[in-house]
Design a protein around this motif. Structure first.
Motif, PDB file in Angstrom:
ATOM      1  N   SER B  97       0.843  -1.239  -0.116  1.00 18.80           N
ATOM      2  CA  SER B  97      -0.181   0.033   0.031  1.00 18.80           C
ATOM      3  C   SER B  97       0.962   1.333   0.011  1.00 18.80           C
ATOM      4  N   GLY B  98       0.399   2.184  -0.834  1.00 21.44           N
ATOM      5  CA  GLY B  98       1.166   3.403  -0.800  1.00 21.44           C
ATOM      6  C   GLY B  98       2.498   3.416  -1.661  1.00 21.44           C
ATOM      7  N   TYR B 139      -7.501  -3.594  20.460  1.00 21.71           N
ATOM      8  CA  TYR B 139      -7.982  -3.809  19.043  1.00 21.71           C
ATOM      9  C   TYR B 139      -9.410  -3.370  19.050  1.00 21.71           C
ATOM     10  N   ILE B 140      -9.580  -3.030  17.681  1.00 21.60           N
ATOM     11  CA  ILE B 140     -11.186  -2.522  17.500  1.00 21.60           C
ATOM     12  C   ILE B 140     -11.579  -3.182  16.174  1.00 21.60           C
ATOM     13  N   PHE B 265      -8.437  -3.095  13.429  1.00 21.38           N
ATOM     14  CA  PHE B 265      -7.468  -2.603  13.732  1.00 21.38           C
ATOM     15  C   PHE B 265      -6.710  -2.917  14.875  1.00 21.38           C
ATOM     16  N   VAL B 266      -5.467  -2.790  15.041  1.00 16.53           N
ATOM     17  CA  VAL B 266      -4.841  -3.153  16.162  1.00 16.53           C
ATOM     18  C   VAL B 266      -3.727  -1.876  16.829  1.00 16.53           C
ATOM     19  N   GLU B 267      -3.829  -1.697  18.020  1.00 13.35           N
ATOM     20  CA  GLU B 267      -2.990  -0.385  18.526  1.00 13.35           C
ATOM     21  C   GLU B 267      -1.596  -0.643  18.044  1.00 13.35           C
ATOM     22  N   VAL B 269      -0.571  -0.038  15.044  1.00 13.79           N
ATOM     23  CA  VAL B 269      -0.576  -0.359  13.578  1.00 13.79           C
ATOM     24  C   VAL B 269      -1.167   0.675  12.728  1.00 13.79           C
ATOM     25  N   PRO B 270      -0.499   1.571  11.741  1.00 15.35           N
ATOM     26  CA  PRO B 270      -1.393   2.765  11.512  1.00 15.35           C
ATOM     27  C   PRO B 270      -2.439   2.492  10.218  1.00 15.35           C
ATOM     28  N   GLU B 271      -2.306   1.204  10.051  1.00 17.58           N
ATOM     29  CA  GLU B 271      -3.437   0.915   8.949  1.00 17.58           C
ATOM     30  C   GLU B 271      -4.332  -0.343   9.121  1.00 17.58           C
TER      31      GLU B 271
END
Lengths: 209, 367
Positions: B97-98, B139-140, B265-267, B269-271
């Motif tokens: 990515s990116g 995590y969320i 998402f896991v705290e 990690v920016p993606e």
């Protein structure tokens, strides 16, 4: 409360944007002082600012080094970073436009030579109209390209249009209006949603005034 | 088990935990070849997020690709109306990515193909949540329902290109652009407001329940909201209530996906590190009947969090003199290896970390 990292674009736009943050109570007096510091923190209101090259702000935010940032729509369109675009700050209003020599429209019969810093925006725009173009990617002083017959037209940001006028150029078509946007990292938005939402709501309130 | 955990590090250990989790719920390991016919990706180009694929021709001139995706191959292999309950951990090849550079990436995922009912959905969601929990950080998971998104977009009666733009704006929570586009193309203010609200909604289910119900405009949106709420109830009872969020920015290509979609998402990690959803449409496009649901975890994105605490390079450094009989040294090392990881050497290597130093001298092993 979790600390919010905010990336601001160096220059006038960033200073204006910081002015709004200051007004809504997220100021950081140090930042106005002339120093060599790179990062400015206000532990009380839970924010940490840093200045970045305008075209890099989106990268800092996408990669999570900044939770939120202020970035021009031109950069967002050109690089397409995977971020949330939460707010149009209405600052730094200008437009992305196609311009060329006054009174001399290029023939639609030929491949259009386009000089620009914004290759992706230019390509997408002319592709959507089915026009074949030859992109000439330049990094600055775009206006000179049609004067030297390097290109037929330019695609660039037009603010007041005075540079164009002085060089006997004019806007042919407006491609898209541009202004500064508040962007957020997608993961940061999940873990710091309360902080980001609070700042967003305050900014929205301030802009509506 | 203890013994294995001692040797496995970060990613391997996580993979082991995930595998045992999926096995416990009746999913089988699916192993596949590294190559796939290129035509599979050509026909389903939009299913892949990037169209950059490494291709080569085999010795008969057939165009093959290094797999950029696993789901397509599993669906292809599942047969006309076969059911599959599988998980995999495979390497895939796609652009990071990116960036434009091709990378080899590790993906662990799970697919449930066949009949999918509310229980199945809750099971797959629970396994996705447990997979995030296995990482061992906060995590969320954001959950969306494409029925609600398409329902609202269809209600605008705009042409497909405009709807696609709106769906992109929903994905970036860009309410100002949605409002502008709706105003410019004559979408009624009430509906425009609902689409803006859809993009903006974020929060736990109890917080956003009213807002969710406010989005209902027709039958399909109503049943989508019902489904989301029912899933929430089940997951909340299982103790995941505060881990899941209503979040419609999880948009996937509507021609492949339908129904619930989610992103984890896991705290730190920016993606997103996990993404999944219901993909009946993909099945139908590939001429299969039935329903399907699955998710994948991006092990490379997780790598940064899995930095295991730096273990010493060896438990025991064993130094032996040059004149020691090799057979004696071998015997001593064999003995010591039962106690820990042994590093046998003539002289002590520079900058090496170890817990114990053992020396072989005069036919004896000494501390």
């Amino acid at each position: 409360m979790k600390m919010l990292n905010i990336a601001l674009p160096k220059g006038r736009l960033g200073e204006k944007a910081y002015g709004i943050f200051e007004k809504i109570g997220y100021g950081c007096p140090e930042i106005r002082e002339d120093s060599r510091k790179l990062i400015f923190e206000n532990a009380e209101s839970g924010v940490r600012y840093f200045w970045a090259k305008p075209s890099d702000v989106a990268i800092y935010v996408e990669r999570g080094a900044a939770d939120i940032g202020i970035v021009g729509k031109d950069i967002l369109l050109e690089y397409g970073p995977d971020v949330y675009e939460l707010l149009d700050l209405g600052l730094g209003k200008c437009r992305m436009a196609a311009a060329g020599p006054k009174g001399r429209r290029p023939s639609p019969d030929r491949t259009l030579r386009v000089a620009t810093k914004f290759s992706r925006i230019a390509r997408a725009y002319y592709e959507s109209r089915g026009r074949e173009i030859d992109i000439i990617h330049l990094n600055g002083s775009i206006e000179i390209a049609p004067l030297l017959d390097l290109s037929d037209i330019i695609v660039d940001i037009v603010e007041t249009g005075s540079t164009l006028r002085e060089n006997d150029l004019e806007v042919y078509e407006e491609i898209v209006p541009i202004s500064a946007r508040l962007v957020a990292n997608k993961a940061a938005y999940k873990f710091k949603s309360a902080e980001i939402e609070r700042i967003c709501a305050a900014l929205r309130g301030e802009l509506e005034k | 088990m203890k013994e294995t955990e001692k040797v496995l590090r970060g990613r391997e250990l996580l993979e082991l935990r995930l595998r045992s989790l999926y096995e416990r719920y009746g999913y089988c390991k699916y192993r596949m070849s590294r190559f796939e016919e290129y035509s599979l990706y050509l026909e389903n180009r939009n299913f892949l997020k990037s169209d950059r694929i490494i291709t080569f021709t085999d010795d008969r001139g057939k165009l093959l690709a290094l797999k950029p995706d696993i789901t397509l191959s599993i669906v292809k292999g599942a047969g006309r109306d076969a059911a599959a309950r599988v998980y995999y951990s495979e390497n895939i090849f796609r652009a990071a990515s990116g960036s434009d550079e091709m990378r080899e990436m590790r993906q662990v995922g799970l697919e449930h193909i066949g009949r999918v009912d509310l229980y199945t959905e809750s099971e797959v969601l629970m396994l996705a949540l447990e997979s995030l929990a296995a990482v061992g950080r906060d995590y969320i998971m954001g959950i969306s329902h494409l029925g609600l998104v398409t329902g609202l977009l269809d209600a605008t009666e705009l042409p497909a290109a405009e709807k696609e733009k709106l769906s992109l704006y929903i994905g970036s929570k860009n309410a100002h652009e949605i409002a502008a586009l709706c105003a410019a193309s004559g979408v009624g203010p009430a509906l425009a407001e609902k689409i803006c609200a859809l993009a903006g909604i974020y929060g736990t289910f109890p917080e956003r329940m009213d807002a969710l119900r406010g989005l209902v405009v027709n039958k399909s949106t109503e049943s989508a909201v019902e489904e989301l709420c029912a899933l929430y109830e089940i997951l909340a009872e299982a103790g995941y209530g505060d881990r899941i969020r209503v979040d419609f920015s999880v948009v996937n290509d509507l021609s492949y996906y339908n129904g619930i979609t989610f992103q984890g998402f896991v705290e730190g990690v920016p993606e997103s590190v996990l993404s999944g959803g219901r993909y009946d449409n993909l099945l139908h496009r590939m001429g299969r009947s039935g329903e399907a649901l699955g998710f994948a975890l991006y092990m490379d994105a997780l790598e940064r969090t899995l930095e295991a605490e730096a273990l010493p390079e060896a438990d025991i450094l064993f130094l032996y003199p040059e004149d020691a009989p090799a057979a004696d040294v071998a015997r001593a090392v064999r003995q010591l290896s039962r106690e820990g990881r042994v590093y046998a050497a003539l002289t002590e290597p520079e900058n090496m970390s170890f817990c114990r130093r053992v020396v072989y001298a005069a036919g004896e092993v000494q501390e």
